[in-house]
Design an enzyme around this catalytic site. Structure first.
Site, short mmCIF file in Angstrom:
data_model
loop_
_atom_site.label_atom_id
_atom_site.label_comp_id
_atom_site.label_asym_id
_atom_site.label_seq_id
_atom_site.Cartn_x
_atom_site.Cartn_y
_atom_site.Cartn_z
N CYS A 1 25.29 -31.22 7.48
CA CYS A 1 24.82 -32.19 8.47
C CYS A 1 23.72 -33.07 7.88
O CYS A 1 22.99 -32.59 7.00
CB CYS A 1 24.20 -31.46 9.66
SG CYS A 1 25.40 -30.58 10.66
N THR A 2 23.60 -34.26 8.37
CA THR A 2 22.45 -35.11 8.06
C THR A 2 21.97 -35.70 9.39
O THR A 2 22.79 -36.24 10.14
CB THR A 2 22.85 -36.24 7.10
OG1 THR A 2 23.33 -35.67 5.89
CG2 THR A 2 21.64 -37.13 6.79
N ASN A 178 20.12 -29.81 5.17
CA ASN A 178 20.21 -28.39 5.50
C ASN A 178 19.26 -27.54 4.66
O ASN A 178 19.54 -26.38 4.38
CB ASN A 178 21.65 -27.87 5.33
CG ASN A 178 22.60 -28.59 6.25
OD1 ASN A 178 23.30 -29.53 5.84
ND2 ASN A 178 22.64 -28.19 7.52
N ARG A 191 22.33 -34.05 -0.60
CA ARG A 191 22.65 -35.25 0.18
C ARG A 191 21.35 -35.97 0.60
O ARG A 191 21.37 -37.11 1.02
CB ARG A 191 23.44 -34.85 1.43
CG ARG A 191 24.90 -34.47 1.15
CD ARG A 191 25.47 -33.63 2.30
NE ARG A 191 24.96 -32.28 2.27
CZ ARG A 191 24.35 -31.68 3.30
NH1 ARG A 191 24.15 -32.31 4.41
NH2 ARG A 191 23.96 -30.42 3.18
#
Lengths: 253, 121
Positions: A1-2, A178, A191
């Site tokens: 997730c971002t 994360n 990321r």
């Protein structure tokens, strides 16, 4: 997730997120995609929760999942959650629950009750920071006034850190993938750096729902686990979501 | 860009969503919180029943791949329903309503809803 919360030059707060899920849950060699991720995409729905025919909050869900991972309380706050890995994880919370220790809350039930019942950023922040959980998590919360944006890093019992927007320090956005923001991300899954590079390249003067969508569309922020992207503007009460794909070549996570 | 992690230049002009990274828009539904919890999700689940059944089947297949004896699914179908009554209101009633509306076994709907905690295993 971002997930990210950014403040534009006029003091408006914008919240964006990529919902990534399904890691190691069945790799489809032919299509080079994750099995469960692809099965989740058709289940993505937007929901307007109402009481007395008035909107209480709005969310993006997987149909059948009653908890909240992405939501907005229009004109009050926006909320997303990202997974946090820890050895002291959810399985311990589940064992405690089965053994009758039920003073903790299931993560997505907490986010649901915050969206349903809290009325302000400060109240939401307090509930998310202090309620005991069954599993660790990151809560990314945006408010409706300048400076109201934070990442709450939670263990099952404690609130380890609350990282807020700080314009005086030049921190006009907070961004979470994360990994604890004070530590380096796993080198195989960074990321954060590409996302922050694009945010800095966009600059505060140009941040908007459009440019946040651009950031969340940049590989590897967009990856094979990404099911949907959500954009939220708290003061306009806007929540909009889009189902995503990541054309090859693309990172599996 | 062609070697992992395939980091590309920061994208621009992607909005409004279009092209190969945009798979589709998302349908809006309304949930009336004045309804009994067991009734709230019925319209959505009626509409998304086939997709939910497909997801659950994919999870079953994965579970069987890990535990071919079927014991894992037995555990989910027989024991997880026992946990639903320990879940706080209104989540317990909403989950039961979803199981009824979808026809998916209650234990499997419970698993779907507590998956975040289970996934850490």
């Amino acid at each position: 997730c971002t997930s990210l919360v950014a403040e534009d030059s006029n003091g408006n707060l914008i919240h964006g997120r990529n919902m990534d899920f399904g890691l190691f849950m069945g790799w489809d060699m032919k299509n080079r995609s994750w099995l469960i991720t692809e099965k989740l995409k058709p289940l993505v729905v937007n929901i307007d929760f109402q009481r007395g025919n008035k909107t209480v909050f709005k969310s993006t869900n997987f149909a059948g999942y009653v908890g909240m991972l992405t939501g907005i309380k229009p004109h009050a706050f926006t909320l997303t959650m990202n997974e946090r890995f820890s050895l002291d994880g959810g399985y311990i919370g589940i064992v405690e629950w089965i053994l009758g220790h039920r003073d903790g809350m299931w993560m997505s039930f907490l986010t649901r009750s915050v969206l349903e019942n809290a009325t302000s950023y400060e109240e939401a922040k307090s509930l998310l920071a202090q309620t005991k959980l069954l599993a660790p998590a990151y809560f990314i919360l945006g408010g409706n006034q300048t400076g109201q944006g934070c990442v709450i890093t939670r263990s099952r019992v404690l609130s380890l850190d609350i990282w807020e927007i700080e314009l005086k320090l030049g921190r006009w956005y907070v961004l979470e993938t994360n990994y604890d923001h004070w530590k380096e991300p796993l080198f195989l899954d960074n990321r954060r750096t590409p996302a922050m590079k694009c945010m800095n390249q966009t600059m505060q003067a140009n941040i908007s729902l459009k440019t946040v969508y651009d950031v969340l569309s940049t590989k590897p922020v967009l990856n094979k686990l990404t099911t949907y992207t959500t954009l939220m503007d708290v003061n306009k009460g806007i929540l909009e979501s889009y189902i995503r794909d990541c054309p090859n070549p693309c990172m599996p996570w | 860009q062609f070697v992992p992690p395939y980091t590309e230049e920061c994208q621009t002009g992607m909005y409004p969503p279009k092209g190969p990274t945009f798979k589709g828009s998302v349908t809006w539904y309304t949930i009336d919180l004045d309804l009994p919890p067991s009734e709230r999700w019925k319209p959505i689940i009626t509409n998304k029943k086939a997709e939910l059944v497909t997801l659950i089947q994919a999870i079953r297949d994965l579970a069987n791949a890990f535990v071919p004896s079927g014991k894992l699914i037995d555990l989910v179908d027989k024991d997880l329903p026992l946990i639903v009554n320990t879940l706080p209101h209104p989540f317990n009633e909403e989950i039961k309503g979803i199981a009824t509306a979808s026809g998916v076994p209650l234990g499997e709907v419970v698993l779907f809803n507590i998956f975040y905690e289970v996934f850490t295993v």
